[in-house]
Design a protein around this motif. Sequence first.
Motif, short mmCIF file in Angstrom:
data_model
loop_
_atom_site.label_atom_id
_atom_site.label_comp_id
_atom_site.label_asym_id
_atom_site.label_seq_id
_atom_site.Cartn_x
_atom_site.Cartn_y
_atom_site.Cartn_z
N VAL A 192 0.86 -1.18 0.00
CA VAL A 192 0.00 0.00 0.00
C VAL A 192 0.90 1.22 0.00
CG1 VAL A 192 -1.74 1.32 1.28
CG2 VAL A 192 -1.88 -1.19 1.17
N ARG A 193 0.68 2.11 -0.95
CA ARG A 193 1.57 3.26 -1.16
C ARG A 193 1.77 4.05 0.13
NH1 ARG A 193 -0.28 7.15 -5.78
NH2 ARG A 193 0.55 5.47 -7.10
N GLY A 194 3.05 4.26 0.48
CA GLY A 194 3.40 5.07 1.64
C GLY A 194 3.29 4.36 2.97
N ARG A 195 2.98 3.06 2.96
CA ARG A 195 2.82 2.33 4.21
C ARG A 195 3.71 1.09 4.21
NH1 ARG A 195 -1.92 3.56 6.96
NH2 ARG A 195 -2.63 5.65 6.34
N SER A 196 4.39 0.88 5.33
CA SER A 196 5.15 -0.36 5.49
C SER A 196 4.19 -1.50 5.82
CB SER A 196 6.20 -0.22 6.59
OG SER A 196 6.86 -1.45 6.81
N LEU A 197 3.46 -1.34 6.93
CA LEU A 197 2.38 -2.26 7.29
C LEU A 197 1.06 -1.51 7.17
CD1 LEU A 197 3.81 -4.05 10.46
CD2 LEU A 197 4.03 -4.71 8.06
N TYR A 198 0.01 -2.26 6.85
CA TYR A 198 -1.29 -1.60 6.64
C TYR A 198 -2.42 -2.59 6.82
CZ TYR A 198 -5.20 0.68 4.30
OH TYR A 198 -6.43 1.22 4.01
N LEU A 199 -3.47 -2.14 7.48
CA LEU A 199 -4.72 -2.91 7.49
C LEU A 199 -5.90 -1.97 7.44
CD1 LEU A 199 -6.17 -2.80 10.56
CD2 LEU A 199 -4.40 -4.45 11.08
N HIS A 200 -6.93 -2.42 6.75
CA HIS A 200 -8.22 -1.72 6.72
C HIS A 200 -9.22 -2.73 7.26
CE1 HIS A 200 -11.27 1.14 5.65
NE2 HIS A 200 -11.91 0.24 4.94
N TRP A 201 -9.58 -2.57 8.53
CA TRP A 201 -10.36 -3.58 9.25
C TRP A 201 -11.51 -2.91 9.98
CZ3 TRP A 201 -9.06 -8.74 8.95
CH2 TRP A 201 -9.74 -9.61 9.80
N MET A 202 -12.69 -3.43 9.78
CA MET A 202 -13.86 -2.92 10.48
C MET A 202 -14.25 -3.91 11.57
SD MET A 202 -14.23 -0.08 8.97
CE MET A 202 -15.80 0.49 9.68
N GLN A 203 -14.59 -3.37 12.74
CA GLN A 203 -14.85 -4.18 13.93
C GLN A 203 -16.21 -3.80 14.50
OE1 GLN A 203 -11.99 -6.01 15.17
NE2 GLN A 203 -13.15 -7.04 16.76
N LEU A 204 -16.96 -4.81 14.94
CA LEU A 204 -18.22 -4.50 15.60
C LEU A 204 -17.97 -3.99 17.01
CD1 LEU A 204 -20.72 -7.38 14.69
CD2 LEU A 204 -20.78 -4.99 13.94
N SER A 205 -18.60 -2.87 17.34
CA SER A 205 -18.57 -2.33 18.69
C SER A 205 -20.02 -2.10 19.09
CB SER A 205 -17.78 -1.01 18.72
OG SER A 205 -17.81 -0.44 20.01
N GLY A 206 -20.56 -3.02 19.88
CA GLY A 206 -22.00 -3.00 20.12
C GLY A 206 -22.71 -3.33 18.82
N SER A 207 -23.58 -2.45 18.40
CA SER A 207 -24.29 -2.65 17.13
C SER A 207 -23.67 -1.85 15.98
CB SER A 207 -25.77 -2.24 17.29
OG SER A 207 -25.86 -0.86 17.66
N ARG A 208 -22.56 -1.15 16.26
CA ARG A 208 -21.94 -0.30 15.24
C ARG A 208 -20.67 -0.94 14.70
NH1 ARG A 208 -19.75 4.34 16.27
NH2 ARG A 208 -19.13 3.76 18.40
N SER A 209 -20.36 -0.60 13.46
CA SER A 209 -19.12 -1.02 12.82
C SER A 209 -18.14 0.14 12.86
CB SER A 209 -19.39 -1.44 11.38
OG SER A 209 -18.21 -1.73 10.70
N VAL A 210 -16.96 -0.09 13.43
CA VAL A 210 -15.97 0.98 13.58
C VAL A 210 -14.62 0.50 13.07
CG1 VAL A 210 -17.17 2.00 15.56
CG2 VAL A 210 -15.38 0.30 15.94
N PRO A 211 -13.76 1.43 12.59
CA PRO A 211 -12.42 1.02 12.15
C PRO A 211 -11.59 0.55 13.33
CG PRO A 211 -13.00 3.22 11.33
CD PRO A 211 -14.01 2.85 12.37
N LEU A 212 -10.84 -0.54 13.13
CA LEU A 212 -9.93 -1.03 14.16
C LEU A 212 -8.61 -0.28 14.03
CD1 LEU A 212 -9.32 -3.10 16.40
CD2 LEU A 212 -8.52 -4.65 14.59
#
Length: 233
Positions: free
Chosen positions: A72-92
Amino acid sequence: MNHAAIHGRIEKWLLQKQLVPLEALVDEVAGMAADAPLTDAGLAALTPTLDAELGRSAVSVGIGFVAAPGKVRGRSLYLHWMQLSGSRSVPLKLNLDRRDADVYDYLEMDWYVHARDRRRPVIQGPYLDYSGSDRFVFTLTVPVVVDDEFLGVVGADLLADRVEASLCGILRSHTGRALVVGGDGTVIASNTPDWMPGETLRTHPRDAPATFEAVELISEWSGWSLATIETAS
């Protein structure tokens, strides 16, 4: 239901409900990479798909893309991960700075290493996900490969208790005693207190033909097997 019918239902659950949605995400990421270098902004377009899958799934608590170093351009390590928090989806949000002692170094984790090296789906667990959901999970990952270049993995964290409940619902239809067991002998689910989820069997059912009447791999890539005894005790 007999062994063959139960095996078919579990295989369908694992393939159609868990693996196929991730394979669709693999195609989406691969399509992005075929058109242009991967970027944070470009991968953000995955968010609606990830949110929708978290809303659809009965067992997933997190889902996303984890990149190989420098893909991923400009990143050594990278993740795009969505996590459930209660009933909402939030970025991890995790610390991916390898200079820090508390870095989340996914490059050494089995769900990443095995998917990269074997070039096929893998499922790891159950284990306590300290860095994400803080729950016991299975992590299912599928490699993203374009023109023989490994770009990373698409994955999902499956809540262990919900996986067990889903599989138990199928196993209870069996006419005798039945369990699903991992390749290392860990019991994933059973329809009897004879085998408890999380227990590691002293002898894997495949090596105990005198005890089990039928033992069959559910899939090569998962390493999970269905073992049954047709006559209830």
